[in-house]
Each structure stands twice: as structure tokens, then as C-alpha cells.
Design a protein around this motif. Structure first.
Motif, short mmCIF file in Angstrom:
data_model
loop_
_atom_site.label_atom_id
_atom_site.label_comp_id
_atom_site.label_asym_id
_atom_site.label_seq_id
_atom_site.Cartn_x
_atom_site.Cartn_y
_atom_site.Cartn_z
N GLU A 1 7.07 6.69 3.80
CA GLU A 1 6.07 6.26 2.83
C GLU A 1 6.75 5.41 1.76
OE1 GLU A 1 2.75 6.91 2.92
OE2 GLU A 1 2.94 8.00 4.82
N GLU B 1 3.69 4.04 -4.28
CA GLU B 1 2.70 3.16 -4.91
C GLU B 1 3.32 1.81 -5.21
OE1 GLU B 1 -0.12 3.17 -8.91
OE2 GLU B 1 0.58 5.07 -8.06
N PHE C 1 0.84 -1.19 0.00
CA PHE C 1 0.00 0.00 0.00
C PHE C 1 0.88 1.25 0.00
CE2 PHE C 1 -2.93 -3.10 1.87
CZ PHE C 1 -4.07 -2.85 1.12
N ASN C 2 0.37 2.32 -0.59
CA ASN C 2 1.09 3.59 -0.58
C ASN C 2 0.89 4.24 0.79
OD1 ASN C 2 2.49 5.86 -1.30
ND2 ASN C 2 0.95 6.64 -2.71
N ARG C 3 1.45 3.58 1.79
CA ARG C 3 1.34 4.01 3.18
C ARG C 3 2.72 3.90 3.81
NH1 ARG C 3 -4.06 0.25 4.27
NH2 ARG C 3 -5.30 1.14 2.55
N SER C 4 2.79 4.05 5.11
CA SER C 4 4.09 3.99 5.77
C SER C 4 4.59 2.55 5.85
CB SER C 4 3.99 4.57 7.18
OG SER C 4 3.23 3.72 8.03
N GLU D 1 2.76 0.73 8.66
CA GLU D 1 1.41 0.27 8.34
C GLU D 1 1.44 -1.00 7.49
OE1 GLU D 1 -1.70 3.69 7.77
OE2 GLU D 1 0.24 4.40 7.03
N ASN D 2 2.40 -1.08 6.57
CA ASN D 2 2.52 -2.29 5.75
C ASN D 2 3.01 -3.48 6.55
OD1 ASN D 2 1.98 -1.84 2.68
ND2 ASN D 2 3.06 0.02 3.31
N ASP E 1 8.39 5.28 9.54
CA ASP E 1 7.41 6.29 9.13
C ASP E 1 7.53 6.63 7.65
OD1 ASP E 1 6.33 6.56 11.69
OD2 ASP E 1 7.90 7.97 12.28
N TYR F 1 0.20 -4.93 8.81
CA TYR F 1 -1.06 -5.17 8.12
C TYR F 1 -1.65 -6.50 8.56
CZ TYR F 1 -4.49 -4.76 4.39
OH TYR F 1 -5.67 -4.64 3.69
#
Length: 578
Positions: A468, A471, A427-430, A433-434, A466, A437
């Protein structure tokens, strides 16, 4: 689903309690009722005003109040119509939210198993959904009903004041217009469907090009892909032109009927005024009602042009939501430890001619480490996805601990068996977060320790959780993405874990450490890996050797080397050694 079936479904849904739009619908009904009443009273007030001008007035008050009534109806109708649009917007938002969630819930599992470009088509459909719903709800559902009610009310007023002949002419004109619209709309929908299909193709084509921007530019293929996109846009333009040609034919038929009807109506009314059979106010009333009915009808042609495409788009979205309308499967309790896997006479064929697998039977004991090997295109990934329940076999069955995987609810299968593909999209997240998941539950300290051990960065460099990742994780290397996913999976408790070449981008040392870490879970999980590496095959408890879509042989690596010439040739070929 037919156009009227779609309209009926939308109407039922708006009336249902589950959508949460009943209040907006009720407010809209009240407002529209007031608009219809003002649309009928306004022309009658104008008739009274004209009649007053023809007789002496004892007091200007009746004239003043009649003017206020006429202007109030004209202004009030416009104000209330604008207020009703807000109610419609709320209903459209509720419908769009419901359809979008339902479509994603149905489409995502299909996209997971599909080998086509639905991942580009679905976003385009959903992006157009709100606009499509607005056109249909506001333009058709919320326009046709009020127009019909206003027509009936106007005819009732005319019948009470003027000769029945005029009511008959107006009614026949209105019915003729609706008949022409019915005939034209059926023909027009074919062109609208083609235009919607062309629009979907444009969305799919552009999404595919954008996703592969680097491949396009770095290979000097920009002009080629621009031509490809332009060709899709030309096809859409041609389909749109055909749609508007059909609309022109329909409009010609519609307004020929309306023109003849209005000409006859006004000619007869003019003669009656000249002969003293009708007052000037009655003539104005008749003319105003006639044009108040035909103006909405004239707008209906444009609405039908746009609504045709909108209905086709809504039909496609509804087809997604209906695609997985299967009986609800009772969720199975997930086992707490490793389980065995039994595949019996499993076959699978792709509908697009891609090779599948044929009549495979195998048994994997609980807690075993199994490697699936074979030449490219031999069916390794197909077998892995069938074992994971992603693909449904054309024949045969797969059982986990004696339970047919087909009887386990789609949303619960990850608790029984987890599949990790070779190409992992983040995901285009930190980074954090990946890593965390679901269904991962480990602490960030455990993950950080694994990533340092697997050399996620060069030694001594701090991991920025943190950051990013971009994509699809484009800011990371292929090896870093796989290490990140494997570190996440190391903290997942699941009876069966299947890795589809999920270590292919790792260096041999990191891969060996990953396998060791995952094998420590052998008492609580069965591990299956697709691999092209000899070291992994040697480390496995059992090797499944695939060839030409069949399970050619199985057993420990050394045993297969002794008895299977094709297996020996696999490792002697440099291109297959990994």
C-alpha cells in the motif's frame, strides 16, 4: 434556486422512474394515509368514550371496543410512522446516491482546472448531504403535507359535530401560524445560508490543515493552525447564534398566534359546556384536535431551523450538478497515430489575479518532441493545460489534427491527449493498482522491467507490488512516484502526451532514460515536456521559450542560443539550470 424550487425538484425526482424510489414512495403514501386516518379517528373514539361514561351502559362491550379503537389508533399510528421512516430512508439514500454521483461527475473536472480549495469544500458538502436530505424530505416534504391533510380532516369532523365558529377559529389559527412561518422562514433562510457557508469554511480549513499535517508540525506551526481552525469555528458559532436568534423571533410570532387562538377556542368551548350547549366528549374532541395540530406545528419550528442549513447545503450540491449543464458534445474518434497541434491567438487570465498567457500561436508537427522552457511564473503550465484542454482559453482556439479540442467531449479527451502534472497524487491503494490505473494497458512484466532500469529501488531489491503506497503515495519518495507514473504512461497509447515537469524529481540518468523510452513512441505520439533542465532542452526537436506569459521565441535549442539573449540568460542563471 429558491427553497420551494428545491422542494419541488426533490419531489419531482422522487416521483421519477429513473431514481428507482417509486415503490418506497408508494409504500410511504399508504402508511402515511393510515397514520392520518388514525390521527383523525383516535380523538373521535376518545369523544365517544367520554360520552359513554355519562350515560348508563347495558353492556360493557361497546365501551371495550371503543377503548380498543382508541388505543389501537394511538399504538398503530406510532408503529406505522416508524415503518414509514424506513421508506423515507430508502428514498433519501436514492437521492443522496444520485446527487453525489452527479456532483462528483461535475466537480472533478472543475477541481482539476481550479486553483482554489474546492477539493476540501466538496467532500464536506457531500458528507452533510444525506443528513440534509433527511431533514428536508422527512422534516418538510413529508411533514407539511400530512399536517395539512390532518388539519383539513380534523376541521371536517369538527364541522359535522360542533358549531362552525370553532372551525373558523381553528382555521384562522392554523393559517396565522403558516403565515408567520412563511414570513419568518424567508428571514431565517438568510441566516441559514450564512451558517452553511461558515460550516463549509470550517470543512475546507480543517481539510487543508490535515492534508498539510507534516508542513504544520515540522514548521512548528501547530498552535498557529489550531488558532486558525478555532477562528473558523468561532465564525460558524456566531453565524449559528444569529440563525437561532432569528428562529426565536419566528417562534415568538408563531406561538403568540397559536396561543391566542387556543385560548379563545378553549374559553368559548368551556362556556358552551357550562351552558349545556356542548358535551364533555365534544370538548375533549375539540381540545385533542387542537393540540394534535399544534404539536406538529411546534416541532416544525425546530425542523425549519435545521432544514434552513440543510436546504442551503442541498442548494450548493445542486449548483455543482448544474455547473456543467452544457450541450452534449458528440465524441470524436481518436486518431491512431501522432497528430499535430495548432494554437491560434490563445490567451488566458485567471480570475484571482494570477498571471496567465497572452496571444500565443504555435504549431507542433506530428511525432515531434517539444520542450517548453522559461522562468518560473512565465506561463508554461498554463499553456500546457490549455493545449491539453484542461483550461478553456479566454480567447483563441486549440486544434488537434484540425479538430477544435473544445468540441471533444470531456470524458473522451484522454483518448486524444494525455496530461501528467508535476505533482502526482497516487491513490491509497496498492502499487499494482496505481501502476495499472487506466488507460494503462501494459503487462506488469513490462512495467517491472522499466522500474528496475530506472532504479525504482536499489539494485537487487524485489519490488513489492502488493504494498500500500499510503495517502497521496506518501510511503514513496518524490522520484519513485514520478517513475511509477512515467512507467504507467509508457504503456498508454495516445496521440499527444504532455508532461508538466513530470521528471523534475528524477536524477539526470533516469530522466535521460525516460525521455529515450518515451521518444521511441514518436511515430505514434507527439511528446511535449515542460522542463528546467538543459539536457532535455538540447534533446528536444523544438523548444518553446516562454517569458512573461508570452511565447518569446521557438526553435531548436542551438538556434535559440544564437539569436535570443533572454534564452541564453535563462541557462546561464544557476537557479534556472535545474
Amino acid at each position: 434556486m429558491t427553497t420551494f424550487g428545491i422542494l419541488a425538484r426533490l419531489t419531482r425526482l422522487m416521483l421519477s422512474a429513473g431514481l428507482g424510489a417509486r415503490r418506497s414512495l408508494a409504500e410511504a403514501f399508504v402508511l402515511e394515509g393510515a397514520v392520518i386516518a388514525m390521527g383523525v379517528i383516535g380523538p373521535y373514539a376518545l369523544k365517544l368514550l367520554i360520552d359513554m361514561l355519562g350515560v348508563p351502559m347495558a353492556s360493557p362491550l361497546p365501551l371495550f371496543f371503543t377503548i380498543l379503537l382508541f388505543v389501537g389508533c394511538w399504538a398503530g399510528a406510532s408503529i406505522l410512522e416508524t415503518a414509514r421512516l424506513s421508506c423515507t430512508a430508502q428514498m433519501v439514500d436514492a437521492l443522496a446516491r444520485r446527487f453525489t454521483i452527479d456532483a462528483l461527475a461535475s466537480a472533478l473536472p472543475d477541481i482539476t482546472a481550479a486553483r482554489d480549495s474546492r477539493s476540501g469544500r466538496v467532500p464536506g458538502m457531500l458528507e452533510r448531504l444525506s443528513y440534509s436530505l433527511t431533514l428536508v424530505v422527512e422534516g418538510l416534504i413529508w411533514r407539511l403535507g400530512p399536517v395539512l391533510l390532518q388539519a383539513l380532516a380534523s376541521l371536517a369532523v369538527i364541522a359535522g359535530l360542533i358549531r362552525p365558529l370553532y372551525v373558523l377559529i381553528l382555521a384562522l389559527t392554523f393559517l396565522g401560524f403558516l403565515g408567520a412561518t412563511w414570513i419568518g422562514a424567508r428571514r431565517h433562510q438568510v441566516h441559514a445560508d450564512a451558517t452553511n457557508a461558515a460550516a463549509s469554511h470550517v470543512s475546507r480549513t480543517i481539510a487543508d490543515i490535515v492534508r498539510n499535517a507534516r508542513r504544520v508540525v515540522l514548521n512548528g506551526a501547530l498552535d498557529r493552525e489550531l488558532f486558525h481552525a478555532g477562528d473558523a469555528l468561532v465564525t460558524k458559532r456566531q453565524a449559528t447564534a444569529g440563525m437561532y436568534r432569528s428562529l426565536t423571533v419566528m417562534a415568538t410570532l408563531q406561538f403568540s398566534i397559536v396561543g391566542i387562538g387556543l385560548a379563545a377556542l378553549l374559553m368559548l368551548a368551556g362556556l358552551d359546556v357550562a351552558r349545556g350547549r356542548m358535551s364533555a366528549g365534544d370538548f375533549i374532541l375539540l381540545q385533542t384536535y387542537a393540540f394534535r395540530l399544534t404539536v406538529p406545528l411546534s416541532a416544525l419550528g425546530y425542523i425549519l431551523a435545521q432544514a434552513g442549513i440543510a436546504i442551503a447545503n442541498i442548494r450548493d450540491v445542486l449548483a455543482l450538478t448544474n455547473a456543467n449543464d452544457v450541450p452534449v458534445i458528440t465524441a470524436q474518434d481518436a486518431p491512431t497515430g501522432a497528430v499535430d497541434i495548432l494554437a491560434q491567438n490563445v490567451s488566458f487570465r485567471y480570475g484571482d489575479g494570477l498571471p496567465g498567457i497572452t496571444d500565443i500561436s504555435l504549431h507542433v508537427a506530428p511525432g515531434r518532441f517539444v520542450a517548453i522552457v522559461g522562468p518560473n511564473g512565465s506561463g508554461k503550465s498554463t499553456l500546457a493545460q490549455i493545449l491539453a484542454g484542461i483550461l478553456a482559453p479566454s480567447s483563441g482556439s486549440v486544434r488537434l489534427a484540425g479538430v477544435d479540442i473544445a468540441t471533444i467531449a470531456q470524458g473522451e479527451r484522454h483518448r486524444h491527449i494525455l496530461y501528467a502534472p508535476q505533482f502526482i497524487g497516487l491513490f491509497n491503494r496498492s502499487l499494482l493498482e496505481n501502476i495499472l490505473y487506466p488507460p494503462a494497458r501494459q503487462g506488469i512484466g513490462d512495467v517491472e522491467e522499466l522500474l528496475h532500469r530506472w532504479r525504482f529501488h536499489e539494485p537487487g531489491r524485489v519490488i513489492d507490488f502488493d504494498m500500500e503506497v499510503g495517502e497521496q503515495g506518501e510511503r514513496l519518495s518524490g522520484g519513485q512516484i514520478q517513475k511509477l507514473e512515467l512507467a504507467r504512461l509508457a504503456g498508454v497509447t495516445v496521440p499527444v502526451l504532455i508532461l508538466d515537469e513530470s521528471t523534475s524529481a528524477l536524477d539526470p540518468r533516469s530522466e535521460a532514460d525516460v525521455i529515450m523510452q518515451l521518444r521511441r513512441r514518436a511515430s505514434s505520439a507527439t511528446l511535449i515536456m515542460i522542463t528546467h533542465r538543459l539536457a532535455t532542452a538540447k534533446a528536444a526537436d523544438e523548444v518553446l521559450f516562454m517569458r512573461d506569459g508570452q511565447l518569446a521565441d521557438s526553435g531548436p535549442h542551438e538556434e535559440l542560443l544564437r539569436r535570443c539573449a533572454s534564452y541564453r540568460n535563462l541557462w546561464s542563471a544557476p537557479q534556472e539550470s535545474g
